[in-house]
Scaffold this motif. Structure first.
Motif, PDB file in Angstrom:
ATOM      1  N   THR A  27       0.869  -1.171   0.000  1.00 25.00           N
ATOM      2  CA  THR A  27       0.000   0.000   0.000  1.00 25.00           C
ATOM      3  C   THR A  27       0.905   1.220   0.000  1.00 25.00           C
ATOM      4  N   GLU A  39       2.208   0.339   4.000  1.00 24.60           N
ATOM      5  CA  GLU A  39       2.276  -0.985   4.613  1.00 24.60           C
ATOM      6  C   GLU A  39       2.655  -2.026   3.570  1.00 24.60           C
ATOM      7  N   ASN A  41       1.618  -5.948   3.137  1.00 24.24           N
ATOM      8  CA  ASN A  41       0.706  -6.955   3.652  1.00 24.24           C
ATOM      9  C   ASN A  41       1.157  -8.332   3.164  1.00 24.24           C
ATOM     10  N   PRO A  44      -2.058 -10.582   1.138  1.00 20.76           N
ATOM     11  CA  PRO A  44      -2.923  -9.704   0.353  1.00 20.76           C
ATOM     12  C   PRO A  44      -4.156 -10.444  -0.158  1.00 20.76           C
TER      13      PRO A  44
END
Length: 69
Positions: A27, A39, A41, A44
């Motif tokens: 992100t 971020e 992740n 995802p």
């Protein structure tokens, strides 16, 4: 999209630092000072791409890349 190349470069540099992760959902945001990562992740959403492409991950390029790793 203005700044897209800089975002991609930032994500690629960052991903090399944590190369033990095969798939990361990044992100990011483009700010007046340039791109920033918000971020990474490790889990995802894998459902959305399958819905919009109307095929399972195994039949997409991402499937071949995941099998390789």
């Amino acid at each position: 999209m203005p700044g897209w190349d800089q975002v991609v470069a930032l994500v690629e540099r960052t991903h090399r630092v944590i190369s033990d992760r095969i798939l990361v959902g990044w992100t990011s945001a483009i700010t007046p000072d340039g791109p920033v990562l918000l971020e990474g992740n490790s889990y995802p959403d894998v459902h959305y791409p399958q819905r919009i492409h109307r095929m399972p991950y195994g039949e997409m390029r991402i499937g071949a890349l995941l099998r390789f790793h």
